[in-house]
Design a protein around this motif. Sequence first.
Motif, PDB file in Angstrom:
ATOM      1  N   SER A   1      -8.399 -24.962   7.098  1.00 16.15           N
ATOM      2  CA  SER A   1      -7.021 -24.810   7.065  1.00 16.15           C
ATOM      3  C   SER A   1      -6.572 -23.388   6.746  1.00 16.15           C
ATOM      4  CB  SER A   1      -6.336 -25.754   6.125  1.00 16.15           C
ATOM      5  OG  SER A   1      -6.552 -25.358   4.833  1.00 16.15           O
ATOM      6  N   ALA A   2      -5.242 -23.188   7.340  1.00 13.91           N
ATOM      7  CA  ALA A   2      -4.476 -21.850   6.958  1.00 13.91           C
ATOM      8  C   ALA A   2      -4.545 -21.494   5.377  1.00 13.91           C
ATOM      9  CB  ALA A   2      -3.155 -21.798   7.611  1.00 13.91           C
ATOM     10  N   PHE A   3      -4.329 -22.594   4.759  1.00 11.88           N
ATOM     11  CA  PHE A   3      -4.134 -22.556   3.249  1.00 11.88           C
ATOM     12  C   PHE A   3      -5.590 -21.826   2.728  1.00 11.88           C
ATOM     13  CE2 PHE A   3      -5.609 -24.757  -0.415  1.00 11.88           C
ATOM     14  CZ  PHE A   3      -4.773 -24.214  -1.445  1.00 11.88           C
ATOM     15  N   VAL A   4      -6.541 -22.674   3.288  1.00 12.01           N
ATOM     16  CA  VAL A   4      -8.032 -22.215   2.644  1.00 12.01           C
ATOM     17  C   VAL A   4      -8.407 -20.772   3.117  1.00 12.01           C
ATOM     18  CG1 VAL A   4     -10.339 -22.692   2.654  1.00 12.01           C
ATOM     19  CG2 VAL A   4      -8.979 -24.534   2.812  1.00 12.01           C
ATOM     20  N   ASN A   5      -7.915 -20.405   4.580  1.00 11.44           N
ATOM     21  CA  ASN A   5      -8.215 -19.006   4.994  1.00 11.44           C
ATOM     22  C   ASN A   5      -7.457 -18.054   4.146  1.00 11.44           C
ATOM     23  OD1 ASN A   5     -10.205 -19.518   6.806  1.00 11.44           O
ATOM     24  ND2 ASN A   5      -8.846 -20.284   8.394  1.00 11.44           N
ATOM     25  N   SER A   6      -6.394 -18.392   3.835  1.00 19.39           N
ATOM     26  CA  SER A   6      -5.493 -17.431   3.090  1.00 19.39           C
ATOM     27  C   SER A   6      -5.919 -17.087   1.691  1.00 19.39           C
ATOM     28  CB  SER A   6      -4.134 -17.708   3.086  1.00 19.39           C
ATOM     29  OG  SER A   6      -3.586 -19.011   2.456  1.00 19.39           O
ATOM     30  N   SER A   7      -6.595 -17.988   1.013  1.00 19.44           N
ATOM     31  CA  SER A   7      -7.099 -18.113  -0.245  1.00 19.44           C
ATOM     32  C   SER A   7      -8.203 -17.011  -0.492  1.00 19.44           C
ATOM     33  CB  SER A   7      -7.518 -19.453  -0.989  1.00 19.44           C
ATOM     34  OG  SER A   7      -6.478 -20.254  -0.542  1.00 19.44           O
ATOM     35  N   LEU A   8      -8.799 -16.478   0.662  1.00 14.46           N
ATOM     36  CA  LEU A   8      -9.949 -15.458   0.405  1.00 14.46           C
ATOM     37  C   LEU A   8      -9.928 -14.359  -0.136  1.00 14.46           C
ATOM     38  CD1 LEU A   8     -12.699 -15.335   1.576  1.00 14.46           C
ATOM     39  CD2 LEU A   8     -11.909 -13.951   3.601  1.00 14.46           C
ATOM     40  N   MET A   9     -10.704 -13.852  -1.186  1.00 13.70           N
ATOM     41  CA  MET A   9     -10.531 -12.857  -1.798  1.00 13.70           C
ATOM     42  C   MET A   9     -11.884 -11.887  -1.387  1.00 13.70           C
ATOM     43  SD  MET A   9      -8.279 -12.738  -4.314  1.00 13.70           S
ATOM     44  CE  MET A   9      -8.557 -11.707  -5.273  1.00 13.70           C
ATOM     45  N   LYS A  10     -11.543 -10.474  -1.582  1.00 10.34           N
ATOM     46  CA  LYS A  10     -12.659  -9.441  -1.209  1.00 10.34           C
ATOM     47  C   LYS A  10     -13.372  -8.876  -2.072  1.00 10.34           C
ATOM     48  CE  LYS A  10     -14.155  -7.305   2.461  1.00 10.34           C
ATOM     49  NZ  LYS A  10     -14.842  -7.739   3.753  1.00 10.34           N
ATOM     50  N   PRO A  11     -14.613  -8.797  -2.312  1.00 13.00           N
ATOM     51  CA  PRO A  11     -15.341  -8.143  -3.400  1.00 13.00           C
ATOM     52  C   PRO A  11     -14.939  -6.493  -3.232  1.00 13.00           C
ATOM     53  CG  PRO A  11     -16.948  -9.649  -2.218  1.00 13.00           C
ATOM     54  CD  PRO A  11     -15.742  -9.573  -1.378  1.00 13.00           C
ATOM     55  N   VAL A  12     -14.844  -6.062  -4.617  1.00 19.75           N
ATOM     56  CA  VAL A  12     -14.595  -4.613  -4.655  1.00 19.75           C
ATOM     57  C   VAL A  12     -15.856  -4.100  -4.105  1.00 19.75           C
ATOM     58  CG1 VAL A  12     -14.511  -2.537  -5.991  1.00 19.75           C
ATOM     59  CG2 VAL A  12     -13.174  -4.499  -6.631  1.00 19.75           C
ATOM     60  N   GLY A  13     -15.577  -3.139  -2.747  1.00 13.80           N
ATOM     61  CA  GLY A  13     -16.417  -2.385  -2.087  1.00 13.80           C
ATOM     62  C   GLY A  13     -15.680  -1.130  -1.450  1.00 13.80           C
ATOM     63  N   THR A  14     -16.362  -0.492  -0.524  1.00 14.13           N
ATOM     64  CA  THR A  14     -15.537   0.563   0.161  1.00 14.13           C
ATOM     65  C   THR A  14     -14.338   0.005   1.157  1.00 14.13           C
ATOM     66  OG1 THR A  14     -17.288   0.257   2.050  1.00 14.13           O
ATOM     67  CG2 THR A  14     -17.626   1.955   0.365  1.00 14.13           C
ATOM     68  N   THR A  15     -14.251  -1.252   1.646  1.00 19.22           N
ATOM     69  CA  THR A  15     -13.077  -1.728   2.159  1.00 19.22           C
ATOM     70  C   THR A  15     -11.816  -1.553   1.298  1.00 19.22           C
ATOM     71  OG1 THR A  15     -14.447  -3.228   3.127  1.00 19.22           O
ATOM     72  CG2 THR A  15     -12.047  -3.710   3.303  1.00 19.22           C
ATOM     73  N   LEU A  16     -12.076  -1.691   0.079  1.00 18.79           N
ATOM     74  CA  LEU A  16     -11.052  -1.575  -0.696  1.00 18.79           C
ATOM     75  C   LEU A  16     -10.552  -0.028  -0.810  1.00 18.79           C
ATOM     76  CD1 LEU A  16      -8.744  -2.168  -3.202  1.00 18.79           C
ATOM     77  CD2 LEU A  16     -10.883  -1.541  -4.952  1.00 18.79           C
ATOM     78  N   LEU A  17     -11.293   0.932  -0.746  1.00 17.18           N
ATOM     79  CA  LEU A  17     -11.118   2.349  -0.472  1.00 17.18           C
ATOM     80  C   LEU A  17     -10.202   2.857   1.043  1.00 17.18           C
ATOM     81  CD1 LEU A  17     -14.254   3.955  -1.932  1.00 17.18           C
ATOM     82  CD2 LEU A  17     -12.154   3.438  -3.191  1.00 17.18           C
ATOM     83  N   LYS A  18     -10.738   2.076   1.656  1.00 13.10           N
ATOM     84  CA  LYS A  18     -10.084   2.051   3.171  1.00 13.10           C
ATOM     85  C   LYS A  18      -8.915   1.481   3.130  1.00 13.10           C
ATOM     86  CE  LYS A  18     -14.792   1.728   5.612  1.00 13.10           C
ATOM     87  NZ  LYS A  18     -15.444   1.028   6.414  1.00 13.10           N
ATOM     88  N   ALA A  19      -8.319   0.335   2.490  1.00 12.72           N
ATOM     89  CA  ALA A  19      -6.998  -0.205   2.306  1.00 12.72           C
ATOM     90  C   ALA A  19      -6.095   0.766   1.769  1.00 12.72           C
ATOM     91  CB  ALA A  19      -7.252  -1.572   1.557  1.00 12.72           C
ATOM     92  N   ILE A  20      -6.522   1.223   0.534  1.00 13.73           N
ATOM     93  CA  ILE A  20      -5.888   2.327  -0.159  1.00 13.73           C
ATOM     94  C   ILE A  20      -5.650   3.439   0.586  1.00 13.73           C
ATOM     95  CG2 ILE A  20      -5.923   3.936  -2.284  1.00 13.73           C
ATOM     96  CD1 ILE A  20      -7.484   1.761  -3.621  1.00 13.73           C
TER      97      ILE A  20
END
Length: 315
Positions: A180-199
């Motif tokens: 469900s959209a509810f389950v998909n929207s609950s996803l977290m992301k491990p701290v990695g280089t994607t965090l640096l890119k988002a910042i």
Amino acid sequence: RNVRNVGSLDDLAVCLGAPSNWKQQYNDLVDTERSVRFHFDCLRALSDGQTEATVELTFGLMVTTIATSLGVFVGARDQTKVIVGGLLAREEYDLRSQTDVCFLNTNDQPIIATEAKTNPAFPERQLWYHKSRGAQVFSALYSRECPTFLYTPKHWKLFLENSSRNSVLTFPYGVDATASAFVNSSLMKPVGTTLLKAICICLLSAKSTPAIESSPTKMFTTPDAKPIHKRLEDSGERLPKKPKLGENSKSGPSSSLEGVGCEKRCPTFVSGYCNGVPVRTQVRVLPDEAVRAIEEEILEKEKSTKLAQSATASG
């Protein structure tokens, strides 16, 4: 409810108005910078015994180092008291909260808001909105009006509003078609280089408000006084003015749409459905000056109470 998918990092860049070559700038200026890697490694290495203040400081050093690498000038605002209404089940009540560190551009406009947690306070595999986290995230998001990071040294999630301020978008978002959209929207992301890119994308953004547009909206009142969201495909009308402090946000404007056309769009969210039509609740954000006045009044009352208690005890 109805937290939607912002898409990929490229989609995030489009939403925030970041330059199309953001990835090249990241590769050339951030990914190769040793000082960024140092602070990034320090964040990930924080133990469970570290305080939230230490987590905030480490994250803040990483953000400012990334900004320096990009040639972007940012300032920081310490924890700030905010009062936001309309978020609770009893929407006539206001939520008194305190945002974590916020990063500002040269015009003193917030471009990144944060909500920091320690590893024990927000363990992995727990839902991001449990306990006080959801209220704190949305208080920061609506009051600072910019992308908001919820993070620990181990995982993170980003929230932002669309340009019409009637929907919240998030990254990451699950891609399981059977979920469900509810389950998909609950996803977290491990701290990695994607965090640096988002910042990096947030720092490079020309504007903190996303560029995603949805159909213009107006409000009308049903017989039971609940405001209903109605689409106007070719109308330039905007949401009504914010209710004053203490007003019930569901009392709303009449069907004649008096007050429509305020300069600044008021945030709303879907709080339910009536006969299959979304019911929207307005979010109230008190100005900083009003918050300071209320906080000073509360402080004076607390001092008076302590003095009275001390006098009673000594007597």
